[in-house]
Design an enzyme around this catalytic site. Structure first.
Site, short mmCIF file in Angstrom:
data_model
loop_
_atom_site.label_atom_id
_atom_site.label_comp_id
_atom_site.label_asym_id
_atom_site.label_seq_id
_atom_site.Cartn_x
_atom_site.Cartn_y
_atom_site.Cartn_z
N THR A 176 -21.46 37.75 15.54
CA THR A 176 -20.50 38.79 15.15
C THR A 176 -19.30 38.78 16.08
O THR A 176 -19.42 38.58 17.29
CB THR A 176 -21.18 40.18 15.20
OG1 THR A 176 -22.33 40.17 14.35
CG2 THR A 176 -20.23 41.26 14.73
N LEU A 228 -23.07 43.38 20.27
CA LEU A 228 -22.75 42.74 18.99
C LEU A 228 -23.62 41.49 18.89
O LEU A 228 -23.87 40.82 19.90
CB LEU A 228 -21.27 42.34 18.92
CG LEU A 228 -20.24 43.47 18.92
CD1 LEU A 228 -18.83 42.89 18.87
CD2 LEU A 228 -20.46 44.42 17.75
N ASP A 229 -24.10 41.18 17.69
CA ASP A 229 -24.90 39.98 17.51
C ASP A 229 -24.11 38.75 17.94
O ASP A 229 -22.88 38.75 17.94
CB ASP A 229 -25.31 39.81 16.04
CG ASP A 229 -26.28 40.88 15.58
OD1 ASP A 229 -26.88 41.54 16.45
OD2 ASP A 229 -26.41 41.07 14.35
N ARG A 230 -24.82 37.70 18.27
CA ARG A 230 -24.18 36.48 18.76
C ARG A 230 -23.09 35.96 17.82
O ARG A 230 -22.03 35.54 18.26
CB ARG A 230 -25.26 35.40 18.97
CG ARG A 230 -24.72 34.10 19.53
CD ARG A 230 -25.85 33.17 19.89
NE ARG A 230 -25.33 31.94 20.47
CZ ARG A 230 -26.08 31.02 21.06
NH1 ARG A 230 -27.39 31.21 21.14
NH2 ARG A 230 -25.55 29.93 21.55
#
Length: 353
Positions: free
Chosen positions: A167, A163-165
């Site tokens: 998110t 997951l993106d930082r």
């Protein structure tokens, strides 16, 4: 639990909302009781006036002192030093005592609450501001934190997706080498169903639809195939040769006003898994960037420190978890509460159209 009170962890700060039962406590006592930080560090930051109260609506803050009293619903901003102080020995050559290891493990479990766990996998609630994987410019990450709990080659935790930082939401981690192989294949074959909820700046023209636009990863960001550099921070037009298929289904669940601007709550279903796919499709195709997305919003950039993108539901096929399919729902972070309330949505449930 601490996890129920943490609203966000960004690269610079984290915020905690005061629960009703803590009403009237001194600020220093409240933080000591509800955050895993050393007393000496807390008092140092209070002396430096580095701890503040944030207004939910305006975003303005007021510096706090140790003797100030907390009130229910009050949001307190703390430097992210308070998070990293307990993990400063990650990756070094020191030999921890059993007590040190226990302290680290307990701290990590507070930051990564377990939503579901079985013999094959664990599903964690990922907070904002924490990278999944370490790198040259990443000091603290999920993989390093989980290695502190169990770094065994056979039984240790293994990341199987990212997951993106910024998110939040459900993060699946395998608990063995064999489970990691099965889960990685399931994600690669797109047999794991991932449903995201996002708050977008603006309202899409069509209330539902499918975005089928190939994406190019330039190394610094993700752009639509054939898009012009002027619309992408000077990045040259994307090359057809390196573009990859990217398909996102979306449905607008709710619309309204937030701080005087149009916003929409949207459910998104990823049919492919490209880097920053949702963020690029929403900003560059729908014209409605994810609220708080400082990278892709451009002129629509908001003042929100957190990004409103949440992996709400994961469904893992039965062949990975015998005998039946596993469906896990991740609670929304507390920092979503003000905007959900403004749009008439309960934080404890998925928005309905």
């Amino acid at each position: 639990m601490l996890a129920s009170k943490i609203l966000s962890i960004s690269s610079n700060v984290r915020t905690i909302r005061v629960p009703a039962h803590a009403s009237g406590l001194r600020v220093d006592r409240f933080i000591l009781e509800h955050a895993s930080i050393p007393q000496g560090l807390l008092f140092k930051l209070l002396r430096k006036r580095s701890i503040a109260q944030i207004d939910d609506v305006t975003g303005k803050y007021k510096r706090l002192q140790g003797f100030d009293k907390v009130q229910p619903g009050m949001v307190i901003r703390l430097p992210n030093t308070l998070v990293t102080a307990a993990t400063d020995t990650f990756g070094d050559e020191k030999k921890h005592t059993d007590y040190d290891k226990s302290m680290h493990a307990n701290f990590i479990r507070q930051q990564l609450p377990v939503i579901h766990e079985n013999d094959a996998m664990a599903v964690f609630q990922k907070p904002p501001g924490l990278s999944c994987q370490g790198g040259s410019n990443v000091k603290y990450s999920v993989d390093k934190m989980l290695a502190e709990i169990d770094g065994s080659p056979e039984t240790g935790y293994r990341l199987v997706h990212r997951l993106d930082r910024g998110t939040t939401g459900a993060l699946v981690v395998a608990k063995s080498r064999l489970a990691a192989a099965a889960l990685t294949k399931a994600f690669r074959d797109r047999s794991v169903d991932k449903r995201y909820i996002a708050v977008l700046s603006g309202i899409p023209v069509n209330k539902q639809g499918t975005v089928d636009r190939p994406l190019v990863n330039t190394g610094t960001m993700t752009i639509i195939e054939g898009s012009e550099g002027a619309a992408n921070n000077g990045v040259p037009a994307a090359s057809v040769a390196v573009a990859k298929e990217a398909v996102t289904r979306y449905k607008v669940m709710r619309t309204g006003k937030w701080r005087g601007e149009d916003v929409s709550i949207v459910e998104l279903d990823l049919l492919t898994g490209r880097k920053h796919q949702i963020r690029a499709h929403c900003a560059q195709v729908l014209g409605c960037p994810v609220l708080g997305d400082q990278k892709y919003a451009g002129a629509q950039r908001s003042t929100d420190q957190n990004m409103y993108l949440h992996l709400f539901k994961l469904t893992v096929p039965g062949e990975v978890r015998d005998p039946s399919t596993l469906s896990v729902t991740a609670p929304f972070p507390e920092f979503w509460k003000p905007i959900f309330s403004a749009l008439g949505v309960s934080l404890s449930s998925k928005p309905r159209s």
